[in-house]
Write a protein that holds these residues in place. Structure first.
Motif, mmCIF file in Angstrom:
data_model
loop_
_atom_site.group_PDB
_atom_site.id
_atom_site.type_symbol
_atom_site.label_atom_id
_atom_site.label_comp_id
_atom_site.label_asym_id
_atom_site.label_seq_id
_atom_site.Cartn_x
_atom_site.Cartn_y
_atom_site.Cartn_z
ATOM 1 N N THR A 206 -5.527 0.619 7.456
ATOM 2 C CA THR A 206 -4.655 1.849 7.721
ATOM 3 C C THR A 206 -3.306 2.086 7.081
ATOM 4 N N ASN A 207 -2.863 1.035 6.711
ATOM 5 C CA ASN A 207 -1.230 1.231 6.106
ATOM 6 C C ASN A 207 -1.364 1.900 4.650
ATOM 7 N N LEU A 208 -2.613 1.508 4.018
ATOM 8 C CA LEU A 208 -2.991 2.370 2.731
ATOM 9 C C LEU A 208 -2.976 3.925 3.016
ATOM 10 N N LEU A 270 7.720 -1.387 5.548
ATOM 11 C CA LEU A 270 6.846 -2.636 5.561
ATOM 12 C C LEU A 270 5.368 -2.650 5.337
ATOM 13 N N GLY A 271 4.888 -1.307 5.525
ATOM 14 C CA GLY A 271 3.571 -1.132 5.332
ATOM 15 C C GLY A 271 2.777 -1.702 4.275
ATOM 16 N N LEU A 272 3.161 -1.585 2.965
ATOM 17 C CA LEU A 272 2.734 -1.733 1.740
ATOM 18 C C LEU A 272 2.975 -3.458 1.629
ATOM 19 N N PRO A 273 3.887 -3.822 1.674
ATOM 20 C CA PRO A 273 4.065 -5.442 1.691
ATOM 21 C C PRO A 273 2.997 -5.933 2.668
ATOM 22 N N ILE A 274 2.925 -5.614 3.981
ATOM 23 C CA ILE A 274 2.144 -6.155 4.581
ATOM 24 C C ILE A 274 0.592 -6.126 4.213
ATOM 25 N N ALA A 275 0.381 -4.833 3.695
ATOM 26 C CA ALA A 275 -1.203 -4.809 3.035
ATOM 27 C C ALA A 275 -1.316 -5.780 1.901
ATOM 28 N N ARG A 276 -0.362 -6.025 1.051
ATOM 29 C CA ARG A 276 -0.620 -7.044 0.082
ATOM 30 C C ARG A 276 -0.750 -8.508 0.471
#
Length: 311
Positions: A206-208, A270-276
């Protein structure tokens, strides 16, 4: 008789002399060993004293490294390397706390200004519009807090569930869950299974997808495939793209990019840091890779053992 007594006395004297010599030699050896050990421990004591002061005062200092190439030097170097990592981690935490407090203050400041304006001119206020504006600020505040809690759980190593996940089906479900404002091209290979936490993987996807939609001009492309023993998910948008020197910056918490990619009013940073972090928790890798246009995010994660699907 007297000759026998003389020999006996000589033997006793000889034995006494030998014993005395042995005791003296042992004593001298012990003294020399003690001095050697004390000399060897001098750098260890210096390291201990310095480490105590570093712990109490300044993590930026380092312990002395002896000139001799021995185990004590290796110990000092290992301690300094550990201190380097601790200092970098502490600095990252300070920056994160500073950025988090800034992003939390922004919606609070906006709401306070709206309330103060409404109270100052109550007869001129469109209360419905004002409530809508405040709800927008509250939504952003709630999103930031939710993302911070998610990162706290990931950082603390809270164990994830482990189940078989059909990655293509999961991506399809996330694409179908809500209508997108841009065209979505999908190429989802069936039977690509991984082991992981379904809820966390859904959050990653979802974040991506949300990030790609926010920065796309008109279209995003999503694919699921297999590369050897690895499942691969690619999410590509047709927006302005990201410069190669900024590819790692987007995975830093509350990162700020140039205006071409920072037009995202709904994101929290924070979306991409969470995804990683979710990818890492699943022994996977998430990174930006080359593309002719836009930004191309590629997730690589180990396949589920005994997978049914294949290339």
């Amino acid at each position: 008789m007297f000759a026998g007594n003389a020999r006996s006395v000589r033997r006793r004297l000889t034995l006494t002399a030998v014993t005395t010599a042995i005791v003296t030699a042992v004593a001298l050896l012990a003294i020399a060993t003690l001095r050697t050990v004390k000399a060897a421990l001098v750098p260890v004591k210096a390291i201990r004293r310095e480490l105590e002061e570093i712990t109490a005062t300044d993590i930026g200092r380092r312990v002395p490294v002896p000139a001799a190439q021995n185990e004590i030097r290796q110990l000092a170097e290992t301690i300094n390397q550990t201190l380097d990592r601790l200092e970098a981690s502490a600095e990252q935490q300070r920056r994160f706390a500073s950025d988090a407090s800034h992003d939390l203050r922004s919606p609070l400041t906006a709401m306070r200004a709206q309330v103060e304006e409404a109270l100052r001119y109550p007869d001129d206020v469109d209360w419905k519009a004002k409530a809508g504006a405040m709800l927008t600020s509250l939504d952003r505040l709630q999103a930031i807090i939710s993302d911070l809690l998610t990162l706290a759980k990931l950082d603390s190593g809270v164990p994830a569930r482990h189940e078989r996940i059909d990655l293509g089906a999961l991506v399809g479900d996330e694409l179908d869950r809500r209508r997108r404002n841009v065209r979505v091209d999908r190429d989802l290979q069936p039977g690509v299974a991984i082991t992981g936490d379904r809820l966390r993987m859904a959050r990653l996807l979802t974040n991506l997808l949300d990030n790609a939609e926010r920065h796309a001009d008109s279209q995003i492309s999503v694919s699921v495939s297999v590369d050897g023993e690895t499942a691969v998910v690619e999410v590509l948008d047709d927006g302005a793209g990201i410069a190669s020197e900024q590819r790692e910056l987007v995975f830093q918490r509350f990162a700020r990019l140039d205006a071409s990619r920072n037009r995202d009013e709904g994101g929290t940073g924070l979306g991409l840091p969470i995804a990683r972090e979710i990818a890492r928790a699943h022994r996977g890798i998430l990174r930006l890779e080359d593309s002719t246009r836009g930004a191309r995010f590629v997730l690589r994660i180990p396949l589920h053992p005994g997978r049914e699907g294949g290339p």
